[in-house]
Enzyme design. Structure first.
Site, PDB file in Angstrom:
ATOM      1  N   GLY A  60       7.871   0.577   9.965  1.00  0.00           N
ATOM      2  CA  GLY A  60       7.495   0.462   8.559  1.00  0.00           C
ATOM      3  C   GLY A  60       8.055   1.570   7.690  1.00  0.00           C
ATOM      4  O   GLY A  60       8.252   1.389   6.497  1.00  0.00           O
ATOM      5  N   GLU A  61       8.288   2.731   8.273  1.00  0.00           N
ATOM      6  CA  GLU A  61       8.618   3.884   7.439  1.00  0.00           C
ATOM      7  C   GLU A  61      10.008   4.449   7.674  1.00  0.00           C
ATOM      8  O   GLU A  61      10.568   5.118   6.811  1.00  0.00           O
ATOM      9  CB  GLU A  61       7.540   4.960   7.631  1.00  0.00           C
ATOM     10  N   ILE A  78      12.318  -5.325  18.995  1.00  0.00           N
ATOM     11  CA  ILE A  78      12.015  -5.879  17.679  1.00  0.00           C
ATOM     12  C   ILE A  78      11.248  -7.185  17.899  1.00  0.00           C
ATOM     13  O   ILE A  78      11.749  -8.127  18.521  1.00  0.00           O
ATOM     14  CB  ILE A  78      13.315  -6.104  16.879  1.00  0.00           C
ATOM     15  N   GLY A 107       0.831  -1.201   0.000  1.00  0.00           N
ATOM     16  CA  GLY A 107       0.000   0.000   0.000  1.00  0.00           C
ATOM     17  C   GLY A 107       0.862   1.245   0.000  1.00  0.00           C
ATOM     18  O   GLY A 107       0.644   2.163  -0.763  1.00  0.00           O
ATOM     19  N   PHE A 108       1.863   1.252   0.885  1.00  0.00           N
ATOM     20  CA  PHE A 108       2.796   2.380   0.995  1.00  0.00           C
ATOM     21  C   PHE A 108       2.071   3.695   1.211  1.00  0.00           C
ATOM     22  O   PHE A 108       2.557   4.750   0.829  1.00  0.00           O
ATOM     23  CB  PHE A 108       3.713   2.442  -0.235  1.00  0.00           C
ATOM     24  N   PRO A 125      12.765 -10.533  14.103  1.00  0.00           N
ATOM     25  CA  PRO A 125      13.917 -10.027  13.355  1.00  0.00           C
ATOM     26  C   PRO A 125      13.816 -10.263  11.851  1.00  0.00           C
ATOM     27  O   PRO A 125      14.375  -9.495  11.057  1.00  0.00           O
ATOM     28  CB  PRO A 125      15.102 -10.803  13.940  1.00  0.00           C
ATOM     29  N   LYS A 126      13.073 -11.288  11.475  1.00  0.00           N
ATOM     30  CA  LYS A 126      12.978 -11.606  10.047  1.00  0.00           C
ATOM     31  C   LYS A 126      12.087 -10.598   9.321  1.00  0.00           C
ATOM     32  O   LYS A 126      12.484 -10.010   8.304  1.00  0.00           O
ATOM     33  CB  LYS A 126      12.397 -13.012   9.906  1.00  0.00           C
ATOM     34  N   THR A 127      10.872 -10.392   9.855  1.00  0.00           N
ATOM     35  CA  THR A 127       9.980  -9.430   9.200  1.00  0.00           C
ATOM     36  C   THR A 127      10.495  -8.007   9.408  1.00  0.00           C
ATOM     37  O   THR A 127      10.325  -7.150   8.537  1.00  0.00           O
ATOM     38  CB  THR A 127       8.535  -9.562   9.727  1.00  0.00           C
ATOM     39  N   LYS A 148       8.526   0.135  18.805  1.00  0.00           N
ATOM     40  CA  LYS A 148       8.281   1.343  18.030  1.00  0.00           C
ATOM     41  C   LYS A 148       7.987   0.927  16.588  1.00  0.00           C
ATOM     42  O   LYS A 148       8.381  -0.153  16.161  1.00  0.00           O
ATOM     43  CB  LYS A 148       9.510   2.260  18.051  1.00  0.00           C
TER      44      LYS A 148
HETATM   45 MO1  MOS Z   1       2.228   4.985   5.735  1.00  0.00          MO
HETATM   46  S1  MOS Z   1       2.363   6.446   4.290  1.00  0.00           S
HETATM   47  O1  MOS Z   1       1.489   5.970   6.935  1.00  0.00           O
HETATM   48  O2  MOS Z   1       1.285   3.744   4.918  1.00  0.00           O
END
Ligand code: MOS
Length: 695
Positions: A661-662, A586, A234-235, A589-591, A658
């Protein structure tokens, strides 16, 4: 219950849905085919501003297989919405080129697409303005920037401080529009059943989508069900509800049959969002030893006529470095352009390109090593809010990164290392991303056979959410992960926040832990006895999340890059990227490694390739596909390594995690640009770093 003593969190559990995915059993939105299904293909505006004066449907309706041609003249009326982008086919106005103005429904996708091309539309076109520039007369200060930050902040008197600072760096950086391109394009299957609507949709949030769609059709949310168990990325582009979802639901209502609508890759460049282009002026005033006296960061960006989407570009500069005098501003202009949206690390990614490039320029101006410069400007508390950091390990990331990368002894002289035709250079940048958490709810059920089912309307967009929630639940239940089944991606499950802002695991995990704790307590009261019907418990974290103590919560990281630039052609290759992150505990660790490396790859892509080009004449983005919009491919990614530090932070959530993803994307482009400067002596302040800018 017996105590297993086995901890799942921290282990490299394989993705629990790996088999479904690799065997093709995982069913994505487009793969749902209810009985009586028909297909929809949208028609897009070919002017960037104006009015539709005539729609000719005769030729369309004569085509084989065509069931309906729907446009503003015959479309069902929708209830008014705050989001003008969703008032699909409700008006003759055109707000941007590529906007949906009609949809053709037919028995097959081919029939629908062929007939859609025959729709005759006449416009009264008006002069459009798609030109984002800082001196645009209609630049204005938005009331807030996303999701709800002040547009401008100021401490002290930065202008005065900049006139007297011994060292001043004052430059303007720019980033182009960038389009989210998840592997799975957007798709919706809409099915009306009496008064109820079911949507199979590729979305980052089933609960949120339901609550946006239902009122448009005058229904309570309970009458809408959104099913989205698997999502191919999705990003950020699948956070907001985009017009195609409304179009599919509206078409299905009109023809009285289920409708399938796939957004094509080409349509995505107009209709499912993108990151605004930015122009950013950064001024740094410092002592000769590099200690900052003043920081200002002024961001200019665009949004559409329909929606105010204000990228929070400069917010990172509020919390990164200590300086008594500081200011950040955001200015926005509404243009006849498609509506921008969330794109991985919205704000932080372009903002940190500017700030961390400027920090590199300051390091050179002061003759201070760029790692050391950042260490010297480490704040004791959040310089914006004055709040203590719940944890902040940027310095440790920089030191560990420097050690692993082999930074020590680096010759700062630019353009001084050449092997054959290749100029070599290294660069560093800091990284950060806020740690958000939002309310969610979850349910867990114990079965008599010892198994557990966890239910939550979370979204696994490819990140591994199902897997880490399985681990989190297993520990909270003190059960082996193999006995825990997690179901997500369905608005019929307990409501949950969408997958965005890197807050999925923290938000959903909290709800899952609380539900599991309630179940364990209930089982305790029952002496461990599980009746044939099973035992259930549920939790809602609204109060817990809203009542959390005030801290500045952020993850940090350090990005190191080594590049080679062809001295004759200017072609740049990233030989090596190395990131070290401090992001709480974490879970897997893999994902986690995949998240960091994936984010860094997007940063590399941002540095060297991604660029949507506005065609001023026609008023839309002229690149429409992967032939024209380049993203990093395997051959571009030579060596990426991600590491993390053990970080204990008791102020986050029950997992101590924490969001990750970004953050991998943040700072990467600056590290690459700084390395390019080190290699060549050429400072690129305008992304992407194309060879024509270097030679
Ligand atoms: Mo991220 S841009 O908040 O999917």
């Amino acid at each position: 219950m017996t105590t297993t003593g086995i901890r799942s969190v921290g282990g490299a559990l394989d993705r629990v849905d790996a088999l479904e995915k690799v065997t093709g059993r995982a069913r994505y939105a487009y793969e749902n085919s209810p009985r009586e299904l028909v297909y929809a293909f949208p028609v897009q505006a070919t002017v960037a501003k104006g009015e539709i004066v005539h729609v000719g449907v005769d030729a369309v309706l004569k085509q084989p297989g065509v069931i309906a041609a729907i446009w503003h003249g015959n479309a069902p009326r929708l209830a008014p919405s705050d989001d003008d982008e969703l008032a699909v086919l409700q008006s003759r106005r055109v707000a941007y080129r590529g906007q949906y103005i009609a949809v053709v429904v037919a028995e097959t996708p081919e029939d629908a697409r062929e007939a859609a091309g025959m729709l005759r539309v006449e416009y009264a076109a008006e002069d459009h303005d798609v030109d984002m520039r800082p001196d645009h007369p209609r630049m204005y200060r938005p009331d807030h920037v996303n999701p709800n930050f002040q547009s401008d902040t100021q401490r002290g008197d930065p202008d005065a401080a900049l006139t007297t600072a011994p060292v001043v760096v004052d430059h303007t950086y720019s980033t182009p529009a960038e389009h989210n391109n998840p592997m799975e394009p957007h798709a919706t299957v809409a099915l009306w059943d009496g008064d109820g609507l079911t949507l199979f949709d590729s979305t980052q949030g089933a609960s949120a989508l339901r609550s946006v769609i239902a009122p448009l059709f005058g229904m309570p949310p309970a009458q809408v069900r959104v099913i989205a168990p698997y999502i191919g990325g999705g990003f950020g582009s699948k956070i907001e509800v985009h017009p195609h979802v409304v179009l599919a639901a509206l078409a299905a209502k009109q023809v009285g049959r289920p409708v399938k609508l796939a957004v094509t890759r080409q349509q995505m460049f107009a209709i499912t969002g993108y990151r605004t282009p930015t122009v950013q002026r950064v001024r740094l005033g410092a002592e000769t030893d590099g200690r900052l006296i003043a920081v200002t960061h002024d961001a200019f960006e665009q949004t559409s006529i329909l929606v105010e989407f204000a990228e929070p570009t400069a917010i990172v500069t509020r919390m990164m470095y200590a300086a008594p005098h500081r200011r950040t501003t955001h200015r926005l202009v509404r243009l006849n352009v498609p509506t921008p949206t969330w794109m991985r690390a919205p704000g932080e990614a372009p903002g940190m390109f500017a700030l961390e490039s400027a920090m590199d320029e300051l390091a050179i101006a002061c003759g201070v090593d760029p790692v050391e410069l950042r260490v010297r400007n480490e704040p004791a508390k959040d310089p914006d809010t004055g709040l203590p950091f719940s944890s902040r390990n940027l310095v440790a990331c920089l030191r560990e990164g420097a050690r692993r990368f082999g930074w020590a002894g680096r010759d700062p002289e630019p353009g001084a290392r050449r092997v054959g035709r290749t100029l070599l250079g290294t660069g560093v940048a800091a990284s950060t991303y806020p740690t958000y958490r939002a309310p969610s709810s979850a349910r867990v059920r114990a079965e008599p056979d010892g198994r557990f089912t966890v239910s939550i309307a979370a979204a696994d967009i490819g990140t591994g959410a199902r897997t880490v929630l399985t681990q989190i639940a297993a520990d909270a239940l003190d059960a082996p992960a193999g006995l825990v089944h997690v179901e997500v991606g369905d608005s019929a499950l307990p409501w949950a926040v969408l997958a965005g802002g890197s807050m999925g695991t923290g938000s959903w995990g909290t709800a899952v832990v609380r539900a599991c704790e309630a179940l364990v307590a209930e089982l305790g009261r029952r002496g461990g006895d599980v009746p044939p019907g099973g035992v259930e418990a549920a939790a809602d974290t609204s109060q817990e999340v809203r009542g959390q103590a005030e801290f500045a919560r952020h993850a940090f990281g350090a990005q190191f890059a080594e590049v080679g630039v062809d001295a004759d052609t200017g072609e740049t290759r990233v030989h090596r990227l190395l990131g070290v992150f401090a992001a709480g505990r974490i879970i897997n660790p893999k994902t986690a490694r995949s998240q960091f490396v994936g984010g860094m790859t997007m940063g590399l892509s941002m540095a060297l390739m991604e660029e949507s080009v506005m065609d001023r004449e026609f008023g839309d983005y002229l690149n429409h596909d992967f032939a024209q919009y380049h993203v990093a491919a395997h051959a571009d990614v030579r060596d990426i390594e991600a590491f993390w530090l053990e970080e204990e932070d008791p102020h986050l959530n029950p997992m101590g995690s924490k969001g990750i993803g970004e953050i991998g994307t943040v700072g990467t482009a600056a590290a690459v640009a700084n390395a390019v400067h080190h290699a060549t002596g050429v400072r690129i302040r305008d992304l992407p770093i194309r060879l024509d800018k270097l030679v």
